[in-house]
Design an enzyme around this catalytic site. Structure first.
Site, mmCIF file in Angstrom:
data_model
loop_
_atom_site.group_PDB
_atom_site.id
_atom_site.type_symbol
_atom_site.label_atom_id
_atom_site.label_comp_id
_atom_site.label_asym_id
_atom_site.label_seq_id
_atom_site.Cartn_x
_atom_site.Cartn_y
_atom_site.Cartn_z
ATOM 1 N N THR A 93 0.809 -1.217 0.000
ATOM 2 C CA THR A 93 0.000 0.000 0.000
ATOM 3 C C THR A 93 0.848 1.276 0.000
ATOM 4 O O THR A 93 2.003 1.279 0.433
ATOM 5 C CB THR A 93 -0.947 0.006 1.210
ATOM 6 O OG1 THR A 93 -1.914 1.053 1.048
ATOM 7 C CG2 THR A 93 -0.185 0.227 2.507
ATOM 8 N N GLN A 95 -1.455 3.518 7.175
ATOM 9 C CA GLN A 95 -1.098 2.726 5.998
ATOM 10 C C GLN A 95 0.225 1.987 6.194
ATOM 11 O O GLN A 95 0.426 0.890 5.659
ATOM 12 C CB GLN A 95 -1.042 3.619 4.759
ATOM 13 C CG GLN A 95 -2.383 4.228 4.398
ATOM 14 C CD GLN A 95 -3.481 3.181 4.264
ATOM 15 O OE1 GLN A 95 -3.439 2.319 3.387
ATOM 16 N NE2 GLN A 95 -4.489 3.239 5.139
ATOM 17 N N HIS A 152 0.185 -1.721 7.355
ATOM 18 C CA HIS A 152 -0.169 -2.821 6.465
ATOM 19 C C HIS A 152 1.003 -3.765 6.227
ATOM 20 O O HIS A 152 0.846 -4.977 6.226
ATOM 21 C CB HIS A 152 -0.634 -2.273 5.108
ATOM 22 C CG HIS A 152 -2.100 -2.003 5.028
ATOM 23 N ND1 HIS A 152 -3.044 -2.981 4.885
ATOM 24 C CD2 HIS A 152 -2.781 -0.832 5.055
ATOM 25 C CE1 HIS A 152 -4.243 -2.447 4.829
ATOM 26 N NE2 HIS A 152 -4.124 -1.136 4.937
ATOM 27 N N GLU A 165 -1.279 5.446 -4.770
ATOM 28 C CA GLU A 165 -2.496 4.647 -4.613
ATOM 29 C C GLU A 165 -3.559 5.471 -3.887
ATOM 30 O O GLU A 165 -4.693 5.586 -4.346
ATOM 31 C CB GLU A 165 -2.175 3.383 -3.823
ATOM 32 C CG GLU A 165 -3.385 2.515 -3.532
ATOM 33 C CD GLU A 165 -3.075 1.397 -2.543
ATOM 34 O OE1 GLU A 165 -3.879 0.448 -2.488
ATOM 35 O OE2 GLU A 165 -2.063 1.483 -1.816
ATOM 36 N N HIS A 166 -3.193 6.025 -2.734
ATOM 37 C CA HIS A 166 -4.102 6.876 -1.950
ATOM 38 C C HIS A 166 -3.506 8.281 -1.860
ATOM 39 O O HIS A 166 -2.345 8.444 -1.486
ATOM 40 C CB HIS A 166 -4.257 6.348 -0.521
ATOM 41 C CG HIS A 166 -4.673 4.921 -0.421
ATOM 42 N ND1 HIS A 166 -3.793 3.907 -0.089
ATOM 43 C CD2 HIS A 166 -5.887 4.331 -0.599
ATOM 44 C CE1 HIS A 166 -4.447 2.758 -0.067
ATOM 45 N NE2 HIS A 166 -5.714 2.984 -0.371
ATOM 46 N N ASP A 196 -11.055 2.476 3.173
ATOM 47 C CA ASP A 196 -10.754 1.054 3.342
ATOM 48 C C ASP A 196 -11.975 0.264 3.769
ATOM 49 O O ASP A 196 -12.038 -0.950 3.548
ATOM 50 C CB ASP A 196 -9.644 0.865 4.383
ATOM 51 C CG ASP A 196 -8.263 1.194 3.837
ATOM 52 O OD1 ASP A 196 -8.108 1.216 2.604
ATOM 53 O OD2 ASP A 196 -7.347 1.427 4.646
ATOM 54 N N GLU A 248 -4.960 -0.973 -49.695
ATOM 55 C CA GLU A 248 -4.231 -1.791 -48.720
ATOM 56 C C GLU A 248 -3.849 -3.163 -49.272
ATOM 57 O O GLU A 248 -3.347 -4.020 -48.536
ATOM 58 C CB GLU A 248 -5.072 -1.960 -47.444
ATOM 59 C CG GLU A 248 -5.268 -0.655 -46.691
ATOM 60 C CD GLU A 248 -6.024 -0.824 -45.387
ATOM 61 O OE1 GLU A 248 -6.557 -1.930 -45.132
ATOM 62 O OE2 GLU A 248 -6.079 0.151 -44.615
ATOM 63 N N HIS A 266 -11.357 -8.042 -49.243
ATOM 64 C CA HIS A 266 -12.236 -7.222 -48.403
ATOM 65 C C HIS A 266 -13.305 -6.533 -49.259
ATOM 66 O O HIS A 266 -14.493 -6.518 -48.913
ATOM 67 C CB HIS A 266 -11.420 -6.160 -47.657
ATOM 68 C CG HIS A 266 -10.632 -6.694 -46.494
ATOM 69 N ND1 HIS A 266 -9.691 -7.682 -46.629
ATOM 70 C CD2 HIS A 266 -10.645 -6.358 -45.175
ATOM 71 C CE1 HIS A 266 -9.155 -7.936 -45.438
ATOM 72 N NE2 HIS A 266 -9.722 -7.152 -44.537
#
Length: 442
Positions: free
Chosen positions: A240, A262, A265, A331-332, A365, A419, A424
């Site tokens: 985290t 945090q 963690h 992340e945060h 969270d 092309e 096609h």
């Protein structure tokens, strides 16, 4: 925490990233190890998983496929306050996730020509729920609810077997799964769980999934990279990260508490404060030292905060703080600013943004209604967090009648010839030529 003074310098985004490096060596080592573990599961199936459980989880002889009675027992015995909190979180995350499902939309390109954009759910999802340092029952909610909202019909859940619970998945995780109606649960941990979900394990009746999601340590994140291309994955939600941008009016006590929240963690967690207020930096450093000394996970927090991935960063002004944050892409991101509501638009790269000092990451969270499975390692520059859209596939449905096709007939033929792909054009011409001698039928 160390303090890094970037004031008085003209820095590029690369310079800013170099000032507070992420744990890249740990991630590199994890990638090699995770790839080996995934390959072992792919080739060895259940036997490999049992060997990994003995080595990493100190568990033997356990039921890898969780029996229904284990789920029922967990649901019946969970603390009533925890059950109530989980039920509240489920409702809030469900409401927020429902806003992430786009409605089908049809565009009329012309008369008789239309394209419908629709969003189809995947058939089967695999979610991973960490259970090592912290048994993240809240992650059950964050992973399962968006999948259910998206319309996924088959969901398999994997979480590590717990030596302290006779090899069972942590009971609070099982209770959360039961509350959500999930009955396909496996006691498998770490990178091996990602490999099992991606490739399946025939001996266990575990069929491969289409998408694997869920947070975890660097080994789990690296395992997702190892199975990319075999299955879809969410962003690599590794160790985290929190980055707080604060001005002189911020409360150092709250800033310190959020950094520590945090850091607890994982030892590899990143905790960064960016501020243009030197006095605040000093007060936060003192608060961090005082609060960290008495927190429950004191050693883990101390390791995370003293690592190279954590720091207090001094900048010249708010513009430099914004530039640093956007380059780092945390992340945060928390904004402890006197003008936080007005400033949020200038912060463009973050997994989730928490506005004002009454909106801590820990709210997200658990109870905010937002999802806490978010991109780490700078991936927030280009990757979203987990949501209902993770389990949806955008699909275009094209419908033309003959008159509408005739309108673009010449254009298709011209581009096909340019092309050097004449077939096609011929495929279009066949709609206007009869089956006989080339007579035009329309």
């Amino acid at each position: 925490m160390r303090t890094i003074d970037l004031r008085g310098q003209t820095l590029t985004p690369a310079d800013m990233l170099a000032a507070v490096p992420r744990a890249t060596q740990a991630r590199a080592e994890a990638l090699a190890t995770a790839a080996r573990i995934v390959d072992d599961v792919r080739s060895g199936g259940e036997a490999a998983l049992r060997d990994q459980a003995e080595r990493f989880d100190r568990v033997t002889g356990h039921a890898i496929r969780v029996p229904r009675e284990h789920l029922d027992e967990a649901a019946a015995s969970v603390d009533p306050a925890v059950r109530a909190a989980l039920e509240t979180a489920i409702g809030r995350v469900r409401r927020a996730s429902e806003a992430q499902v786009p409605a089908p939309r049809t565009t009329e390109i012309g008369t008789g020509a239309r394209i419908t954009q629709r969003w189809q759910p995947i058939s089967r999802a695999g979610v991973y729920i960490p259970g090592g340092k912290a048994p993240l029952a809240s992650s059950v909610v964050m992973n399962v609810v968006p999948a259910q909202v998206a319309g996924v019909r088959s969901i398999a859940l994997a979480s590590p077997p717990q030596a302290g619970h006779d090899g069972r998945v942590h009971p609070t995780i099982l209770a959360a799964a039961a509350l959500l109606g999930i009955d396909e649960v496996y006691a498998i941990g770490g990178a091996g769980a990602i490999g099992a979900l991606a490739y399946g394990v025939a001996q266990l009746g575990l069929d491969p999934v289409d998408v694997v999601t869920g947070p975890g340590n660097n080994y789990v994140a690296s395992a997702k990279r190892a199975v990319a291309g075999v299955v879809g994955t969410d962003s690599e939600a590794g160790a985290t990260e929190i980055l707080i941008v604060a001005d002189a009016d911020a409360d150092p006590r709250l800033v310190a508490a959020d950094l520590i929240s945090q850091a607890e963690h994982d030892e590899q967690a990143s905790a960064v404060l960016v501020t243009d207020a030197p006095q605040l930096a000093e007060r936060v450093a003192a608060e961090v030292a005082a609060q960290a000394a008495v927190t429950r996970h004191v050693e883990r927090v101390a390791t995370a905060l003293s690592g190279p991935q954590s720091a207090i960063v001094l900048v010249d002004d708010s513009a430099m703080a914004e530039a640093f944050s956007n380059a780092y892409a945390p992340e945060h991101l928390e904004l402890h600013l006197s003008d936080a509501v007005a400033a949020v638009e200038r912060f463009t790269s973050a997994g989730a943004v928490f506005v004002g000092d009454q909106t801590p990451v820990s709210l997200g969270d658990y109870m905010a209604g937002s999802n806490h499975v978010l991109p780490t390692g700078g991936q927030a520059r280009y990757a979203p967090g987990l949501g209902a859209y993770t389990f949806l596939r955008p699909q275009q449905v094209i419908e033309y009648d003959n008159a509408a096709l005739a309108q673009v007939r010449a254009g298709v033929v011209a581009l096909a010839e340019a092309e050097h792909l004449p077939g096609h054009g011929e495929a279009v011409e066949a709609r206007f030529i009869g089956p006989g001698d080339g007579e035009q039928v329309r």
